[in-house]
Design a protein around this motif. Structure first.
Motif, PDB file in Angstrom:
ATOM      1  N   ARG A  35      77.849  58.230  32.277  1.00  0.00           N
ATOM      2  CA  ARG A  35      79.225  57.791  32.044  1.00  0.00           C
ATOM      3  C   ARG A  35      79.851  57.265  33.334  1.00  0.00           C
ATOM      4  NH1 ARG A  35      81.633  62.752  28.301  1.00  0.00           N
ATOM      5  NH2 ARG A  35      80.249  62.418  26.496  1.00  0.00           N
ATOM      6  N   LEU A  36      79.556  57.942  34.439  1.00  0.00           N
ATOM      7  CA  LEU A  36      80.066  57.496  35.738  1.00  0.00           C
ATOM      8  C   LEU A  36      79.559  56.097  36.056  1.00  0.00           C
ATOM      9  CD1 LEU A  36      81.539  58.120  38.415  1.00  0.00           C
ATOM     10  CD2 LEU A  36      79.411  59.156  39.229  1.00  0.00           C
ATOM     11  N   ILE A  37      78.285  55.854  35.823  1.00  0.00           N
ATOM     12  CA  ILE A  37      77.705  54.539  36.082  1.00  0.00           C
ATOM     13  C   ILE A  37      78.312  53.487  35.156  1.00  0.00           C
ATOM     14  CG2 ILE A  37      75.559  53.210  36.012  1.00  0.00           C
ATOM     15  CD1 ILE A  37      74.098  55.821  36.749  1.00  0.00           C
ATOM     16  N   PHE A  38      78.572  53.863  33.899  1.00  0.00           N
ATOM     17  CA  PHE A  38      79.178  52.923  32.952  1.00  0.00           C
ATOM     18  C   PHE A  38      80.585  52.524  33.401  1.00  0.00           C
ATOM     19  CE2 PHE A  38      81.920  52.272  29.222  1.00  0.00           C
ATOM     20  CZ  PHE A  38      81.303  51.158  28.670  1.00  0.00           C
ATOM     21  N   VAL A  39      81.377  53.492  33.838  1.00  0.00           N
ATOM     22  CA  VAL A  39      82.730  53.171  34.305  1.00  0.00           C
ATOM     23  C   VAL A  39      82.666  52.293  35.546  1.00  0.00           C
ATOM     24  CG1 VAL A  39      84.909  54.141  35.125  1.00  0.00           C
ATOM     25  CG2 VAL A  39      83.650  55.298  33.312  1.00  0.00           C
ATOM     26  N   PHE A  40      81.708  52.573  36.436  1.00  0.00           N
ATOM     27  CA  PHE A  40      81.535  51.730  37.622  1.00  0.00           C
ATOM     28  C   PHE A  40      81.189  50.297  37.228  1.00  0.00           C
ATOM     29  CE2 PHE A  40      78.410  49.938  40.614  1.00  0.00           C
ATOM     30  CZ  PHE A  40      79.242  49.747  41.709  1.00  0.00           C
ATOM     31  N   ALA A  41      80.321  50.132  36.225  1.00  0.00           N
ATOM     32  CA  ALA A  41      79.981  48.793  35.748  1.00  0.00           C
ATOM     33  C   ALA A  41      81.203  48.099  35.154  1.00  0.00           C
ATOM     34  CB  ALA A  41      78.854  48.869  34.716  1.00  0.00           C
ATOM     35  N   LEU A  71      79.000  39.631  39.015  1.00  0.00           N
ATOM     36  CA  LEU A  71      78.448  39.974  37.706  1.00  0.00           C
ATOM     37  C   LEU A  71      76.986  40.413  37.823  1.00  0.00           C
ATOM     38  CD1 LEU A  71      78.866  40.018  34.600  1.00  0.00           C
ATOM     39  CD2 LEU A  71      78.053  37.651  34.586  1.00  0.00           C
ATOM     40  N   VAL A  72      76.221  39.707  38.622  1.00  0.00           N
ATOM     41  CA  VAL A  72      74.799  40.017  38.751  1.00  0.00           C
ATOM     42  C   VAL A  72      74.584  41.335  39.494  1.00  0.00           C
ATOM     43  CG1 VAL A  72      72.618  39.266  39.787  1.00  0.00           C
ATOM     44  CG2 VAL A  72      74.084  37.611  38.609  1.00  0.00           C
ATOM     45  N   PHE A  77      72.711  44.616  38.208  1.00  0.00           N
ATOM     46  CA  PHE A  77      71.616  45.135  39.024  1.00  0.00           C
ATOM     47  C   PHE A  77      71.853  46.567  39.503  1.00  0.00           C
ATOM     48  CE2 PHE A  77      69.740  45.726  43.287  1.00  0.00           C
ATOM     49  CZ  PHE A  77      68.403  45.727  42.925  1.00  0.00           C
ATOM     50  N   ILE A  78      72.990  46.808  40.170  1.00  0.00           N
ATOM     51  CA  ILE A  78      73.235  48.141  40.730  1.00  0.00           C
ATOM     52  C   ILE A  78      73.370  49.199  39.633  1.00  0.00           C
ATOM     53  CG2 ILE A  78      74.844  49.521  42.107  1.00  0.00           C
ATOM     54  CD1 ILE A  78      75.355  47.090  43.814  1.00  0.00           C
ATOM     55  N   PRO A  79      74.153  48.971  38.556  1.00  0.00           N
ATOM     56  CA  PRO A  79      74.160  49.968  37.471  1.00  0.00           C
ATOM     57  C   PRO A  79      72.792  50.187  36.853  1.00  0.00           C
ATOM     58  CG  PRO A  79      76.061  48.526  37.284  1.00  0.00           C
ATOM     59  CD  PRO A  79      75.173  47.931  38.331  1.00  0.00           C
ATOM     60  N   TRP A  80      71.994  49.125  36.710  1.00  0.00           N
ATOM     61  CA  TRP A  80      70.630  49.288  36.175  1.00  0.00           C
ATOM     62  C   TRP A  80      69.781  50.156  37.084  1.00  0.00           C
ATOM     63  CZ3 TRP A  80      66.178  47.465  38.645  1.00  0.00           C
ATOM     64  CH2 TRP A  80      64.989  47.652  37.927  1.00  0.00           C
ATOM     65  N   MET A  81      69.884  49.932  38.394  1.00  0.00           N
ATOM     66  CA  MET A  81      69.109  50.722  39.342  1.00  0.00           C
ATOM     67  C   MET A  81      69.512  52.195  39.291  1.00  0.00           C
ATOM     68  SD  MET A  81      69.023  50.488  43.504  1.00  0.00           S
ATOM     69  CE  MET A  81      70.620  51.335  43.554  1.00  0.00           C
ATOM     70  N   LEU A  82      70.819  52.447  39.246  1.00  0.00           N
ATOM     71  CA  LEU A  82      71.294  53.833  39.202  1.00  0.00           C
ATOM     72  C   LEU A  82      70.920  54.499  37.877  1.00  0.00           C
ATOM     73  CD1 LEU A  82      74.845  53.349  40.753  1.00  0.00           C
ATOM     74  CD2 LEU A  82      72.787  54.192  41.893  1.00  0.00           C
ATOM     75  N   VAL A 196      69.389  48.269  47.996  1.00  0.00           N
ATOM     76  CA  VAL A 196      67.964  48.488  48.270  1.00  0.00           C
ATOM     77  C   VAL A 196      67.765  49.721  49.138  1.00  0.00           C
ATOM     78  CG1 VAL A 196      65.925  47.504  49.371  1.00  0.00           C
ATOM     79  CG2 VAL A 196      67.402  46.048  47.986  1.00  0.00           C
ATOM     80  N   LEU A 197      68.596  49.879  50.156  1.00  0.00           N
ATOM     81  CA  LEU A 197      68.487  51.051  51.027  1.00  0.00           C
ATOM     82  C   LEU A 197      68.762  52.344  50.267  1.00  0.00           C
ATOM     83  CD1 LEU A 197      70.180  49.754  54.303  1.00  0.00           C
ATOM     84  CD2 LEU A 197      67.752  50.055  53.847  1.00  0.00           C
ATOM     85  N   PHE A 198      69.735  52.309  49.363  1.00  0.00           N
ATOM     86  CA  PHE A 198      70.003  53.495  48.555  1.00  0.00           C
ATOM     87  C   PHE A 198      68.821  53.819  47.652  1.00  0.00           C
ATOM     88  CE2 PHE A 198      74.704  52.637  49.133  1.00  0.00           C
ATOM     89  CZ  PHE A 198      74.899  53.747  49.942  1.00  0.00           C
ATOM     90  N   GLY A 199      68.147  52.784  47.131  1.00  0.00           N
ATOM     91  CA  GLY A 199      66.960  53.029  46.316  1.00  0.00           C
ATOM     92  C   GLY A 199      65.867  53.724  47.113  1.00  0.00           C
ATOM     93  N   ILE A 200      65.662  53.286  48.361  1.00  0.00           N
ATOM     94  CA  ILE A 200      64.680  53.954  49.225  1.00  0.00           C
ATOM     95  C   ILE A 200      65.111  55.373  49.535  1.00  0.00           C
ATOM     96  CG2 ILE A 200      63.572  53.854  51.495  1.00  0.00           C
ATOM     97  CD1 ILE A 200      63.904  50.818  51.396  1.00  0.00           C
ATOM     98  N   PHE A 201      66.407  55.566  49.745  1.00  0.00           N
ATOM     99  CA  PHE A 201      66.961  56.894  50.012  1.00  0.00           C
ATOM    100  C   PHE A 201      66.710  57.832  48.834  1.00  0.00           C
ATOM    101  CE2 PHE A 201      70.856  59.598  49.699  1.00  0.00           C
ATOM    102  CZ  PHE A 201      70.584  60.426  50.778  1.00  0.00           C
ATOM    103  N   PHE A 202      66.938  57.338  47.619  1.00  0.00           N
ATOM    104  CA  PHE A 202      66.682  58.150  46.425  1.00  0.00           C
ATOM    105  C   PHE A 202      65.213  58.533  46.335  1.00  0.00           C
ATOM    106  CE2 PHE A 202      70.446  55.983  44.132  1.00  0.00           C
ATOM    107  CZ  PHE A 202      71.315  56.866  44.735  1.00  0.00           C
ATOM    108  N   LEU A 203      64.338  57.572  46.654  1.00  0.00           N
ATOM    109  CA  LEU A 203      62.905  57.830  46.560  1.00  0.00           C
ATOM    110  C   LEU A 203      62.493  58.955  47.499  1.00  0.00           C
ATOM    111  CD1 LEU A 203      60.064  57.090  45.561  1.00  0.00           C
ATOM    112  CD2 LEU A 203      59.971  55.364  47.387  1.00  0.00           C
ATOM    113  N   HIS A 204      62.994  58.949  48.708  1.00  0.00           N
ATOM    114  CA  HIS A 204      62.620  59.984  49.676  1.00  0.00           C
ATOM    115  C   HIS A 204      63.189  61.341  49.280  1.00  0.00           C
ATOM    116  CE1 HIS A 204      60.486  57.762  52.805  1.00  0.00           C
ATOM    117  NE2 HIS A 204      61.302  56.751  52.576  1.00  0.00           N
ATOM    118  N   ILE A 205      64.420  61.371  48.781  1.00  0.00           N
ATOM    119  CA  ILE A 205      64.997  62.661  48.356  1.00  0.00           C
ATOM    120  C   ILE A 205      64.236  63.206  47.163  1.00  0.00           C
ATOM    121  CG2 ILE A 205      67.030  63.743  47.335  1.00  0.00           C
ATOM    122  CD1 ILE A 205      68.791  62.095  49.020  1.00  0.00           C
ATOM    123  N   ARG A 206      63.923  62.340  46.195  1.00  0.00           N
ATOM    124  CA  ARG A 206      63.217  62.801  45.009  1.00  0.00           C
ATOM    125  C   ARG A 206      61.825  63.318  45.365  1.00  0.00           C
ATOM    126  NH1 ARG A 206      63.308  58.377  42.370  1.00  0.00           N
ATOM    127  NH2 ARG A 206      61.158  57.737  42.679  1.00  0.00           N
TER     128      ARG A 206
END
Length: 225
Positions: A35-41, A71-72, A77-82, A196-206
């Motif tokens: 829901r948070l991601i949807f509101v952000f979108a 829009l892109v 893109f960012i909501p899809w990634m999250l 992109v950096l946040f995606g790498i950050f998520f990968l390392h935390i996970r």
């Protein structure tokens, strides 16, 4: 001056400013990440409409490129990634229990009032669009900071950070009648690099702790072998 006496562009910008501020306020109380991601979108979509409206009303055609980039990046893109990270971690059913949710919401409302109180003496000689654009921009930034403080999940922190950038972008579009094209492209590139950096950050935390709860990072300590 009654709102009926204002021109269409002013009425539309005031409506967009109110909706952008509302989305930032709604993000504070969201416990489910999807829901948070949807509101952000939705906030990104409102910024897209605001940019397109400014491009049409001000006859500033390069703003259409900025609207497409918004829009892109911020709606797609960012909501899809999250969302992908949330589903991959199987966190879509989790509900984050906010600490003292009532105090957080009251604090958010107070920050919105504070933004108008601080900026009103500064821009009281300017137009009503300038006052609302700057006040909403400041409140969106402050609410984004509060979102980062009040939530534990790393994804919520990313949304809060991006919301701060949305506030700056809204003020730049409305208050300055559109930034130069090179500045808009630079901002879009910075947002893309940050995603992109946040995606790498998520990968390392996970990989490290199998969770995106930043509170778990405080429990990490070196183990003697």
């Amino acid at each position: 001056m009654n709102i009926e006496q204002l021109d269409f562009y002013t009425q539309a910008i005031l409506s967009m400013a109110a909706l952008v501020g509302l989305t930032s306020f709604l993000m504070l109380g969201q416990g489910r990440l999807l829901r948070l991601i949807f509101v952000f979108a939705m906030q990104g979509f409102l910024l897209t409409l605001t940019t397109a409206l400014a491009a049409y009303s001000l006859n500033n055609h390069h703003l259409y490129i900025s609207a497409v980039l918004t829009l892109v990046l911020k709606v797609t893109f960012i909501p899809w990634m999250l969302r992908r990270e949330v589903l991959r971690m199987n966190m879509h059913r989790d509900v984050e229990a906010l600490k003292n949710n009532t105090a957080v919401m009251l604090g958010g409302a107070s920050l919105m009032v504070f933004s108008y109180y601080v900026l009103h003496p500064i821009v009281q000689s300017s137009s009503i669009v300038m006052l609302n654009a700057l006040a909403v921009s400041l409140s969106v930034m402050l609410l984004g900071m509060l979102l980062m403080i009040s939530h534990r999940q790393a994804i919520a922190h990313v949304v809060g950070f991006m919301s701060i950038e949305n506030g700056l972008f809204f003020a730049a579009i409305v208050a300055t009648n559109g930034m130069p094209m090179v500045v808009e492209l630079g901002v879009a590139f910075d947002v893309l690099v940050a995603a992109v950096l946040f995606g790498i950050f998520f990968l390392h935390i996970r990989t490290s702790i199998d969770s995106l709860d930043v509170d778990l990072l405080n429990k990490l300590h070196e183990v003697d072998k």
